[in-house]
Motif scaffolding. Structure first.
Motif, PDB file in Angstrom:
ATOM      1  N   TYR A  78       0.530  -1.109  -0.182  1.00  0.00           N
ATOM      2  CA  TYR A  78       0.255   0.090   0.196  1.00  0.00           C
ATOM      3  C   TYR A  78       1.061   1.426   0.167  1.00  0.00           C
ATOM      4  O   TYR A  78       2.025   1.462   0.673  1.00  0.00           O
ATOM      5  N   ASN A  79       0.556   2.369  -0.388  1.00  0.00           N
ATOM      6  CA  ASN A  79       1.002   3.384  -0.277  1.00  0.00           C
ATOM      7  C   ASN A  79       0.676   4.185   1.190  1.00  0.00           C
ATOM      8  O   ASN A  79      -0.302   4.767   1.156  1.00  0.00           O
ATOM      9  N   ALA A  80       2.272   4.859   1.219  1.00  0.00           N
ATOM     10  CA  ALA A  80       1.759   6.224   2.172  1.00  0.00           C
ATOM     11  C   ALA A  80       2.469   7.149   2.541  1.00  0.00           C
ATOM     12  O   ALA A  80       3.928   6.809   1.655  1.00  0.00           O
ATOM     13  N   HIS A  81       2.574   8.436   2.391  1.00  0.00           N
ATOM     14  CA  HIS A  81       3.228   9.625   2.356  1.00  0.00           C
ATOM     15  C   HIS A  81       2.626  10.184   3.373  1.00  0.00           C
ATOM     16  O   HIS A  81       2.180  10.048   4.190  1.00  0.00           O
ATOM     17  N   ILE A  82       4.293  11.222   3.470  1.00  0.00           N
ATOM     18  CA  ILE A  82       3.813  12.146   4.008  1.00  0.00           C
ATOM     19  C   ILE A  82       3.213  13.608   3.234  1.00  0.00           C
ATOM     20  O   ILE A  82       3.733  14.081   1.922  1.00  0.00           O
ATOM     21  N   LEU A  83       1.830  14.192   3.784  1.00  0.00           N
ATOM     22  CA  LEU A  83       1.635  15.075   3.098  1.00  0.00           C
ATOM     23  C   LEU A  83       1.980  16.543   2.216  1.00  0.00           C
ATOM     24  O   LEU A  83       2.780  16.960   3.109  1.00  0.00           O
ATOM     25  N   GLY A  84       2.056  16.703   1.674  1.00  0.00           N
ATOM     26  CA  GLY A  84       2.910  18.357   0.868  1.00  0.00           C
ATOM     27  C   GLY A  84       2.292  18.673   0.391  1.00  0.00           C
ATOM     28  O   GLY A  84       0.768  18.600   0.202  1.00  0.00           O
ATOM     29  N   PRO A  85       2.874  19.835  -0.383  1.00  0.00           N
ATOM     30  CA  PRO A  85       1.782  21.130  -1.232  1.00  0.00           C
ATOM     31  C   PRO A  85       1.462  20.317  -2.162  1.00  0.00           C
ATOM     32  O   PRO A  85       0.507  20.862  -3.026  1.00  0.00           O
ATOM     33  N   GLY A  86       2.055  19.329  -2.505  1.00  0.00           N
ATOM     34  CA  GLY A  86       0.890  18.805  -3.735  1.00  0.00           C
ATOM     35  C   GLY A  86      -0.582  17.977  -3.529  1.00  0.00           C
ATOM     36  O   GLY A  86      -0.678  17.744  -4.554  1.00  0.00           O
ATOM     37  N   GLY A  87      -0.573  18.074  -2.380  1.00  0.00           N
ATOM     38  CA  GLY A  87      -1.588  17.922  -2.665  1.00  0.00           C
ATOM     39  C   GLY A  87      -1.818  15.951  -2.473  1.00  0.00           C
ATOM     40  O   GLY A  87      -0.804  15.370  -2.081  1.00  0.00           O
ATOM     41  N   ILE A  88      -3.390  15.431  -1.958  1.00  0.00           N
ATOM     42  CA  ILE A  88      -3.480  13.623  -1.068  1.00  0.00           C
ATOM     43  C   ILE A  88      -2.959  13.144  -2.384  1.00  0.00           C
ATOM     44  O   ILE A  88      -2.423  11.979  -2.178  1.00  0.00           O
ATOM     45  N   GLY A  89      -3.364  13.215  -3.824  1.00  0.00           N
ATOM     46  CA  GLY A  89      -2.921  11.819  -4.374  1.00  0.00           C
ATOM     47  C   GLY A  89      -4.523  11.304  -5.001  1.00  0.00           C
ATOM     48  O   GLY A  89      -4.842  10.571  -3.267  1.00  0.00           O
ATOM     49  N   ASP A  90      -4.392  10.427  -5.495  1.00  0.00           N
ATOM     50  CA  ASP A  90      -5.589   9.468  -6.067  1.00  0.00           C
ATOM     51  C   ASP A  90      -5.309   8.130  -5.127  1.00  0.00           C
ATOM     52  O   ASP A  90      -6.438   7.534  -4.787  1.00  0.00           O
ATOM     53  N   GLU A  91      -4.411   7.844  -5.401  1.00  0.00           N
ATOM     54  CA  GLU A  91      -3.419   6.215  -5.178  1.00  0.00           C
ATOM     55  C   GLU A  91      -3.598   6.212  -4.110  1.00  0.00           C
ATOM     56  O   GLU A  91      -2.762   5.201  -2.666  1.00  0.00           O
ATOM     57  N   MET A  92      -3.218   7.619  -3.098  1.00  0.00           N
ATOM     58  CA  MET A  92      -2.616   6.777  -1.823  1.00  0.00           C
ATOM     59  C   MET A  92      -3.448   6.665  -0.932  1.00  0.00           C
ATOM     60  O   MET A  92      -4.941   6.321  -0.300  1.00  0.00           O
ATOM     61  N   LYS A  93      -2.893   5.505  -0.279  1.00  0.00           N
ATOM     62  CA  LYS A  93      -4.061   4.898   0.888  1.00  0.00           C
ATOM     63  C   LYS A  93      -3.660   5.541   2.558  1.00  0.00           C
ATOM     64  O   LYS A  93      -4.630   5.112   2.796  1.00  0.00           O
ATOM     65  N   VAL A  94      -2.608   5.377   2.413  1.00  0.00           N
ATOM     66  CA  VAL A  94      -2.329   6.047   3.402  1.00  0.00           C
ATOM     67  C   VAL A  94      -1.797   7.416   3.826  1.00  0.00           C
ATOM     68  O   VAL A  94      -0.850   7.915   2.777  1.00  0.00           O
ATOM     69  N   THR A  95      -2.372   8.495   4.136  1.00  0.00           N
ATOM     70  CA  THR A  95      -1.549   9.613   4.246  1.00  0.00           C
ATOM     71  C   THR A  95      -1.377  10.095   5.887  1.00  0.00           C
ATOM     72  O   THR A  95      -1.998  10.107   6.081  1.00  0.00           O
ATOM     73  N   ILE A  99      -1.543  18.594  11.627  1.00  0.00           N
ATOM     74  CA  ILE A  99      -2.851  18.953  11.537  1.00  0.00           C
ATOM     75  C   ILE A  99      -2.535  20.023  11.324  1.00  0.00           C
ATOM     76  O   ILE A  99      -4.171  21.031  10.566  1.00  0.00           O
ATOM     77  N   GLN A 100      -1.922  20.829  11.334  1.00  0.00           N
ATOM     78  CA  GLN A 100      -1.717  22.618  10.512  1.00  0.00           C
ATOM     79  C   GLN A 100      -1.362  22.457   8.929  1.00  0.00           C
ATOM     80  O   GLN A 100      -1.806  23.106   8.951  1.00  0.00           O
ATOM     81  N   ARG A 101      -1.388  21.661   8.235  1.00  0.00           N
ATOM     82  CA  ARG A 101      -1.023  21.829   7.277  1.00  0.00           C
ATOM     83  C   ARG A 101      -2.515  20.698   7.071  1.00  0.00           C
ATOM     84  O   ARG A 101      -2.871  21.660   5.332  1.00  0.00           O
ATOM     85  N   MET A 102      -2.570  20.797   7.100  1.00  0.00           N
ATOM     86  CA  MET A 102      -4.296  20.161   7.078  1.00  0.00           C
ATOM     87  C   MET A 102      -5.417  20.675   6.985  1.00  0.00           C
ATOM     88  O   MET A 102      -6.312  20.763   5.818  1.00  0.00           O
ATOM     89  N   TYR A 103      -5.126  21.671   8.153  1.00  0.00           N
ATOM     90  CA  TYR A 103      -5.735  22.637   7.963  1.00  0.00           C
ATOM     91  C   TYR A 103      -5.912  24.146   6.523  1.00  0.00           C
ATOM     92  O   TYR A 103      -6.357  24.080   6.398  1.00  0.00           O
TER      93      TYR A 103
END
Length: 205
Positions: A78-95, A99-103
């Motif tokens: 499964y894909n797992a990534h740290i959220l960055g300026p590029g956004g979540i992405g379509d194929e990500m299982k775990v983001t 909470i600051q960045r998501m906000y």
């Protein structure tokens, strides 16, 4: 594990897992995410932290996690990534995200990355201009099936509660030190308790 899964099966929207510091909260979260992905077909999971270094540690834990059935690494399956300026992405299982960045992404704002390196609990929200979270079509409310909130006693209040209220997802809180207010936020649904005393007896700590 059984407590969380029983809670989800009963359709309870919020659940709290209390585990002593050093007893393996992130490992437990990895195991739970793997089970939800494999057996419950969970599409997307958000792992929320309140400091950047905790996010990096969590990402490393997912990368190193060995699945119990065939011995492969979680990130081989499964894909797992740290959220960055590029956004979540379509194929990500775990983001994995602060909470600051998501906000900031929900609000459509750029964020000073330095803010991610400090606990929101310690610094408050004064470093970010308060803004009401409204519907963002780029991040629909149904984006995540489950949100796991690490150190949830620090991340469920004030400005940051808007992030959790925004999503239509099951919330699982992880903490070693829940307050009465924390327990109340999770509707008194404490699904597992593993205290420091238990950890000492078991020689985990």
């Amino acid at each position: 594990m059984h407590g969380i899964e029983a809670s989800l099966k009963q359709g309870k929207q919020r659940a709290l897992l209390q585990m002593a510091t050093g007893a393996g909260k992130t490992f437990t979260a990895c195991t739970q995410v793997y089970r939800l992905a494999k057996f419950a077909k969970a599409k997307r999971v958000l792992f929320l932290v309140d400091r950047g270094n905790l996010g990096r540690q969590a990402h490393k834990e997912f990368q190193q996690y060995t699945t119990p059935d065939d011995g492969r690494k979680f990130t081989e399956l499964y894909n797992a990534h740290i959220l960055g300026p590029g956004g979540i992405g379509d194929e990500m299982k775990v983001t994995i995200s602060t909470i600051q960045r998501m906000y900031s992404q929900l609000c459509g704002k750029e964020m000073d990355e330095e803010i991610e390196e400090h606990s929101t609990f310690e610094m408050g929200a004064s470093s970010i201009a308060a803004q009401e979270v409204v519907y963002n079509p780029h991040i629909p409310i149904e984006t995540f099936d489950v949100i796991i909130i690490d150190e949830c006693h620090r991340s469920i209040y004030n400005l940051w509660s808007q992030v959790l209220d925004y999503f239509d997802a099951f919330l699982i809180g992880l903490t070693a030190t829940p307050t009465k207010k924390t327990i109340g936020y999770f509707h008194q649904n404490v699904v597992s308790e593993y205290t420091h005393e238990d950890a000492v007896i078991d020689r985990v700590n």
